[in-house]
Design a protein around this motif. Sequence first.
Motif, mmCIF file in Angstrom:
data_model
loop_
_atom_site.group_PDB
_atom_site.id
_atom_site.type_symbol
_atom_site.label_atom_id
_atom_site.label_comp_id
_atom_site.label_asym_id
_atom_site.label_seq_id
_atom_site.Cartn_x
_atom_site.Cartn_y
_atom_site.Cartn_z
ATOM 1 N N ARG A 1 -7.579 12.421 -6.889
ATOM 2 C CA ARG A 1 -7.251 10.996 -6.771
ATOM 3 C C ARG A 1 -6.540 10.693 -5.460
ATOM 4 N NH1 ARG A 1 -3.695 9.514 -11.498
ATOM 5 N NH2 ARG A 1 -3.604 11.740 -11.930
ATOM 6 N N PHE A 2 -5.591 11.546 -5.110
ATOM 7 C CA PHE A 2 -4.890 11.325 -3.846
ATOM 8 C C PHE A 2 -5.856 11.428 -2.675
ATOM 9 C CE2 PHE A 2 -2.653 12.738 -0.080
ATOM 10 C CZ PHE A 2 -1.603 11.843 -0.010
ATOM 11 N N ALA A 3 -6.673 12.469 -2.649
ATOM 12 C CA ALA A 3 -7.609 12.661 -1.545
ATOM 13 C C ALA A 3 -8.588 11.494 -1.431
ATOM 14 C CB ALA A 3 -8.375 13.971 -1.733
ATOM 15 N N ARG A 4 -8.955 10.903 -2.557
ATOM 16 C CA ARG A 4 -9.941 9.811 -2.563
ATOM 17 C C ARG A 4 -9.347 8.497 -2.074
ATOM 18 N NH1 ARG A 4 -11.690 10.977 -7.205
ATOM 19 N NH2 ARG A 4 -10.390 9.604 -8.467
ATOM 20 N N ALA B 1 -2.045 -5.880 9.151
ATOM 21 C CA ALA B 1 -2.730 -7.150 9.378
ATOM 22 C C ALA B 1 -4.223 -7.013 9.102
ATOM 23 C CB ALA B 1 -2.496 -7.627 10.809
ATOM 24 N N VAL B 2 -4.832 -5.929 9.553
ATOM 25 C CA VAL B 2 -6.265 -5.722 9.334
ATOM 26 C C VAL B 2 -6.568 -5.564 7.852
ATOM 27 C CG1 VAL B 2 -8.170 -4.100 9.701
ATOM 28 C CG2 VAL B 2 -6.721 -4.758 11.610
ATOM 29 N N LEU B 3 -5.799 -4.741 7.157
ATOM 30 C CA LEU B 3 -6.068 -4.493 5.741
ATOM 31 C C LEU B 3 -5.921 -5.777 4.919
ATOM 32 C CD1 LEU B 3 -4.270 -1.052 5.154
ATOM 33 C CD2 LEU B 3 -6.682 -1.476 5.673
ATOM 34 N N ARG B 4 -4.908 -6.546 5.221
ATOM 35 C CA ARG B 4 -4.701 -7.787 4.455
ATOM 36 C C ARG B 4 -5.778 -8.801 4.748
ATOM 37 N NH1 ARG B 4 1.738 -7.365 5.836
ATOM 38 N NH2 ARG B 4 2.336 -6.104 4.016
ATOM 39 N N THR B 5 -6.158 -8.923 5.996
ATOM 40 C CA THR B 5 -7.220 -9.865 6.354
ATOM 41 C C THR B 5 -8.543 -9.469 5.710
ATOM 42 O OG1 THR B 5 -6.153 -10.359 8.474
ATOM 43 C CG2 THR B 5 -8.506 -10.848 8.300
ATOM 44 N N ALA B 6 -8.799 -8.168 5.626
ATOM 45 C CA ALA B 6 -10.048 -7.684 5.034
ATOM 46 C C ALA B 6 -10.020 -7.692 3.506
ATOM 47 C CB ALA B 6 -10.339 -6.272 5.527
ATOM 48 N N GLY B 7 -8.893 -8.035 2.925
ATOM 49 C CA GLY B 7 -8.794 -8.086 1.469
ATOM 50 C C GLY B 7 -8.789 -6.726 0.798
ATOM 51 N N ILE B 8 -8.309 -5.696 1.504
ATOM 52 C CA ILE B 8 -8.243 -4.352 0.935
ATOM 53 C C ILE B 8 -7.118 -4.305 -0.104
ATOM 54 C CG2 ILE B 8 -7.856 -1.913 1.412
ATOM 55 C CD1 ILE B 8 -10.489 -2.995 2.517
ATOM 56 N N ARG B 9 -7.449 -3.856 -1.280
ATOM 57 C CA ARG B 9 -6.470 -3.811 -2.366
ATOM 58 C C ARG B 9 -5.787 -2.449 -2.432
ATOM 59 N NH1 ARG B 9 -9.881 -5.371 -7.545
ATOM 60 N NH2 ARG B 9 -11.169 -3.754 -6.567
ATOM 61 N N PRO B 10 -4.524 -2.417 -2.825
ATOM 62 C CA PRO B 10 -3.847 -1.124 -2.998
ATOM 63 C C PRO B 10 -4.367 -0.398 -4.226
ATOM 64 C CG PRO B 10 -2.398 -2.918 -3.665
ATOM 65 C CD PRO B 10 -3.616 -3.561 -3.074
ATOM 66 N N ALA B 11 -4.309 0.919 -4.177
ATOM 67 C CA ALA B 11 -4.620 1.741 -5.349
ATOM 68 C C ALA B 11 -3.314 2.034 -6.064
ATOM 69 C CB ALA B 11 -5.296 3.042 -4.924
ATOM 70 N N VAL C 1 -5.169 3.097 -0.968
ATOM 71 C CA VAL C 1 -6.037 1.920 -1.010
ATOM 72 C C VAL C 1 -7.163 2.151 -2.010
ATOM 73 C CG1 VAL C 1 -5.514 1.259 1.363
ATOM 74 C CG2 VAL C 1 -7.448 2.767 0.914
ATOM 75 N N ASP C 2 -7.622 1.058 -2.613
ATOM 76 C CA ASP C 2 -8.661 1.144 -3.631
ATOM 77 C C ASP C 2 -10.010 1.510 -3.012
ATOM 78 O OD1 ASP C 2 -9.533 0.740 -6.407
ATOM 79 O OD2 ASP C 2 -10.666 -0.945 -5.578
ATOM 80 N N ASP C 3 -10.329 0.926 -1.882
ATOM 81 C CA ASP C 3 -11.612 1.153 -1.207
ATOM 82 C C ASP C 3 -11.336 1.735 0.181
ATOM 83 O OD1 ASP C 3 -14.130 1.104 -0.085
ATOM 84 O OD2 ASP C 3 -14.294 -1.092 -0.018
ATOM 85 N N ARG C 4 -11.249 3.062 0.253
ATOM 86 C CA ARG C 4 -10.896 3.650 1.539
ATOM 87 C C ARG C 4 -12.016 3.485 2.571
ATOM 88 N NH1 ARG C 4 -9.494 9.608 1.338
ATOM 89 N NH2 ARG C 4 -11.752 9.824 1.426
ATOM 90 N N TYR D 1 0.808 -1.216 0.000
ATOM 91 C CA TYR D 1 0.000 0.000 0.000
ATOM 92 C C TYR D 1 0.845 1.272 0.000
ATOM 93 C CZ TYR D 1 -3.279 -3.505 1.764
ATOM 94 O OH TYR D 1 -4.046 -4.640 1.933
ATOM 95 N N GLY D 2 2.149 1.131 0.159
ATOM 96 C CA GLY D 2 3.018 2.291 0.274
ATOM 97 C C GLY D 2 3.413 2.839 -1.082
ATOM 98 N N THR D 3 4.037 3.999 -1.062
ATOM 99 C CA THR D 3 4.540 4.625 -2.274
ATOM 100 C C THR D 3 6.020 4.921 -2.092
ATOM 101 O OG1 THR D 3 3.976 6.829 -1.454
ATOM 102 C CG2 THR D 3 2.331 5.710 -2.793
ATOM 103 N N PRO D 4 6.791 4.863 -3.165
ATOM 104 C CA PRO D 4 8.225 5.135 -3.031
ATOM 105 C C PRO D 4 8.468 6.550 -2.564
ATOM 106 C CG PRO D 4 7.578 5.035 -5.344
ATOM 107 C CD PRO D 4 6.403 4.567 -4.551
ATOM 108 N N GLY D 5 9.413 6.729 -1.664
ATOM 109 C CA GLY D 5 9.719 8.056 -1.133
ATOM 110 C C GLY D 5 10.681 8.811 -2.012
ATOM 111 N N ASN D 6 10.807 10.109 -1.737
ATOM 112 C CA ASN D 6 11.765 10.957 -2.450
ATOM 113 C C ASN D 6 12.998 11.154 -1.577
ATOM 114 O OD1 ASN D 6 9.967 11.486 -4.676
ATOM 115 N ND2 ASN D 6 8.817 12.814 -3.317
ATOM 116 N N GLY D 7 13.761 10.096 -1.370
ATOM 117 C CA GLY D 7 14.923 10.187 -0.494
ATOM 118 C C GLY D 7 14.754 9.263 0.692
#
Length: 396
Positions: free
Chosen positions: A358-361, A376-386, A313-316, A295-301
């Motif tokens: 898009r970011f805010a959503r 652990a909660v997100l993975r168990t709930a099947g939340i997909r990354p955006a 996340v796809d379904d916030r 679910y993370g994004t690459p950082g700038n440094g």
Amino acid sequence: MVSAYAELEGRMRDRLGGRECLYVPSCRFGLYLALRHWCEPGGRVLMSPVNDDVIFFVVLAAGLRPVQAPLDPLDGSIDPAAVPEAVWQGLSAVVTTNLYGNPDPAPELRARCDRLGIPLIEDAAHAIGSTVGGRPVGTYGEASVFSLSKHTAAKTGGFLALADPERREELAAARDALLHPPRRTGELAYLARPYAEAAVRGLRLVRAARATLRLLGAEERAEIRMPLRAGALTRALPAAPALEPFHSWVRVDMHDYRLGPGPGRLRRTTRRLARLDDVLAAHRAGTERLLASEYGTPGNGGVQPLFRVPLLVDDRDGAIAALARSRITTGYLYDPPLDSYAGEAFTDLSPAPEPAARFARHALPVDPRRADEVLAVLRTAGIRPAHLSPTPGGAR
């Protein structure tokens, strides 16, 4: 009182490499002081549309017109390359947000402001431990504002940091003229608040906890955004610059934002600030784990000690509900963007609104100290990354 201010200011001065610091009762109060000092009423101020609506109303209270900036959809930072030249030429100042502690591109913005001859003001409420360009966030602008309500959890206080120490006396006088005197009832409520919150939460009385927060002025929103009340806002605008006509908006979630601190408040704040390095270490470690997840994004440094980590996340709404079932509360959401929220009657619309929308959503702000629980909660709930792509033309 002065000696207590001096101790707090000295500690923050050391963190910022010697930059002069002025204690203020809240970040929003400090930002108002900075805008009034550096900007003539009627000016236009570039700011992020993914930001607390309180900050939007502070800009209006200062007699200024907000101009919403294009953002990088991966981290919510201002995208200077997407700001049209015509917009730059009409500005009186730039205000950064450093959303959740992710730095805005301060070196680029500093260079642009220098060419235009306008001030850069850094809102570092979320970024007290973040760096950009090898320097602490808050050391690029003519002024920067910090909050002690975030990483330190002091629930009060902040700093206005100044590039030019000779401006301190004038700004201190302006601060003192706007402060409300300390109140015994306010001091007692502040000192009792942590115990009241801990008690109701320890008993798992969620509704009682929320009622307690509302009673203390710490939670007033039925939705993510407070009601705009366009009619009342239209009537308030001609009175700007002034805080009083905008008080009902600026005070939201912090009724004591301009209250002078009593001794108990200052003692607690000083203790909290003394432990900041340990807190930042915990935030940095959790941030690293969260950004390394799907679910993370690459950082700038390097990894920053983010106040909240915006997982994408796809379904916030589904993610928030899953976390709530595990008694993990989600806060610091800023959706919809301010131009959609306020409309062109009150702000200049972003020339490229979709990345911010898009970011805010999709952004799910997560306390990095609870990284493992949340994942652990997100993975168990099947939340997909955006999967969001960078802004076309964005250089970073």
